[in-house]
Design an enzyme around this catalytic site. Structure first.
Site, short mmCIF file in Angstrom:
data_model
loop_
_atom_site.label_atom_id
_atom_site.label_comp_id
_atom_site.label_asym_id
_atom_site.label_seq_id
_atom_site.Cartn_x
_atom_site.Cartn_y
_atom_site.Cartn_z
CB SER A 87 -3.32 -4.29 7.12
OG SER A 87 -1.93 -4.46 6.90
CB SER A 119 -0.90 0.00 1.23
OG SER A 119 -1.69 -1.16 1.24
CG ASN A 120 2.86 2.85 3.38
OD1 ASN A 120 2.81 4.02 3.73
ND2 ASN A 120 2.19 1.91 4.02
N GLY A 143 0.30 -5.88 10.27
CA GLY A 143 0.39 -4.85 9.21
C GLY A 143 0.17 -3.47 9.78
CE LYS A 159 0.85 -6.24 4.10
NZ LYS A 159 1.48 -5.18 3.29
O1 LIG Z 1 2.14 -0.48 2.92
C1 LIG Z 1 1.85 -1.67 3.19
O2 LIG Z 1 1.65 -2.56 2.34
C2 LIG Z 1 1.79 -2.02 4.61
O3 LIG Z 1 1.76 -3.19 4.95
C3 LIG Z 1 1.79 -0.92 5.61
C4 LIG Z 1 1.08 -1.32 6.86
O4 LIG Z 1 -0.19 -1.84 6.53
C5 LIG Z 1 0.98 -0.12 7.76
O5 LIG Z 1 -0.04 0.58 7.61
O6 LIG Z 1 1.93 0.11 8.51
#
Ligand SMILES: O=C(O)C(=O)C[C@H](O)C(=O)O
Length: 299
Positions: A170, A48-49, A193, A168
Site C-alpha cells: 500500500s 486498515s478499513n 493495496g 500487500k
Molecule cells: O484496509 C486495508 O487494510 C487495505 O488494504 C485497503 C487498501 O490499502 C486500500 O486502500 O484500498
C-alpha cells in the site's frame, strides 16, 4: 488449493460496522453473506478499513470468528494480526490461527520508525514467521506506519522464508520493485493495496489486490483482473481509470468513513466509523450519493 491460488484475485478489506460505537456483528455477518455471492477471492479482516487499531483484542477475535463462520468455503481469509512487538504479534497470531484464518497480515512495526532498518525488519518478520502456526504476509503502508517502507532487499531475504508468502503493497512506490525482488522459485506473492496501482501491479507480476472499494463494488474490481487475464488491456485500462476516479471522489478524502457511506448506499452495512474517526458530514454524504448516481451505480 496452492498458496498462489488462494492469494490470486481481489480481496475486500472488510469494514467493521459500528452502531453507536459498538460493533454490530449481525451486520458484519450479513455483509460477508452478501459478498460471498461476488467474484471476490476472499477477505482481509482487521486491516486498515477494518479499523483494527480501534478494536480490543477480544473484539478482534470476535470479528475474525464472525467472518470465518460467515464466509463461503471458496473464499480465502486473511486477518490482520500485527502488533508492535514480535512477541505480541506471535501471541495474537497463535490465538486466532485455529479460527479458520488462512494467512496472517502483519503490519510493519513502526513506533520506533527510525530504528526499523532492514536488519530490524528482517529479524522481526523472521521471528514471527518462525513461530507463527499459519503463513504470514507483510503489510506495508508507510502513510499509516510512520513512514516505514520495507525495502526490496529485505523482501528478497524474507521471501525465502517458507512461512512468509507475500506482501500487500500500500506504498506509493513502484510495485514492480517488490515483484522483481522475489528470488526465482520463491513461494512469495505481491498484492496491490490500492485500486490506483492494481492494474499496473498485474502488468508487473502482482497476482491480485486488497482494495477498499471491493467492499461496495466487488465485481467491478474483479472485472479489471478478468479483462487483464483475457488480454483485453484497453478495456481493463478503461475500467481501471473509471474505478480510480470513483475511488478518488469517494474515499480520496473521506477514507474509511467514506467507504462506509458508499456501502450504505449500495446495499451493504457500512454504518459508521469508531472514534477517533469521525463520520462524514451531510454535504460529504450527499457528494458521494451524487458521484454514485452520476456513475449509474445508484438510481
Ligand atoms: O484496509 C486495508 O487494510 C487495505 O488494504 C485497503 C487498501 O490499502 C486500500 O486502500 O484500498
Amino acid at each position: 488449493m496452492s498458496i498462489k491460488e488462494k492469494l490470486t484475485g481481489v480481496f475486500a478489506p472488510i469494514v467493521t460496522p459500528f452502531v453507536n460505537q459498538e460493533i454490530d456483528y449481525k451486520k458484519l455477518k450479513e455483509n460477508i453473506q452478501k459478498l460471498n455471492n461476488s467474484k471476490l477471492k476472499g477477505y482481509l479482516c482487521l486491516g486498515s478499513n477494518g479499523e483494527f487499531r480501534s478494536l480490543t483484542d477480544e473484539e478482534a477475535i470476535k470479528v475474525i470468528k464472525t467472518v470465518a463462520k460467515s464466509k463461503s468455503k471458496d473464499k480465502t481469509l486473511l486477518a490482520g494480526t500485527g502488533r508492535e512487538s514480535a512477541w505480541a504479534t506471535i501471541e495474537f497470531t497463535k490465538k486466532v490461527a485455529d479460527f479458520g484464518v488462512d494467512f496472517a497480515s502483519v503490519l510493519t512495526p513502526h513506533y520506533f520508525a527510525s530504528k526499523m532498518t532492514d536488519e530490524a525488519l528482517i529479524k522481526f518478520y523472521t521471528e514471527v514467521a518462525d513461530k507463527s502456526p499459519i503463513p504470514i504476509t507483510i503489510y506495508c503502508i508507510p502513510r499509516s506506519a510512520n513512514g516505514v517502507l520495507i525495502s526490496p532487499r529485505a523482501i528478497s531475504v524474507l521471501a525465502q522464508h517458507h512461512n512468509i508468502v507475500g506482501i500487500k503493497d500500500s506504498s506509493k512506490e513502484d510495485i514492480g520493485n517488490y515483484v522483481n525482488a522475489v528470488p526465482k522459485g520463491a513461494e512469495f506473492y505481491v498484492l496491490s493495496g490500492s485500486i490506483n496501482k492494481f492494474l499496473d501491479g498485474l502488468k508487473k507480476g502482482a497476482i491480485g489486490g486488497v482494495l477498499s472499494m471491493a467492499n461496495y463494488l466487488p465485481d467491478l474490481c474483479c472485472e479489471i483482473q478478468e479483462l487483464f487475464n483475457d488480454g483485453k488491456c484497453e478495456e481493463a485500462e478503461k475500467l481501471s481509470n473509471r474505478l480510480c476516479k470513483i475511488n478518488e471522489k469517494v474515499s480520496g478524502n473521506g477514507g474509511v468513513a467514506a467507504v462506509k457511506v458508499a456501502m450504505n448506499f449500495l446495499g451493504y452495512y457500512g454504518m459508521e466509523p469508531r472514534l477517533p474517526l469521525l463520520p462524514l458530514k451531510e454535504d460529504e454524504i450527499e457528494e458521494i450519493k451524487k458521484v454514485l448516481k452520476g456513475e449509474g451505480l445508484l438510481s
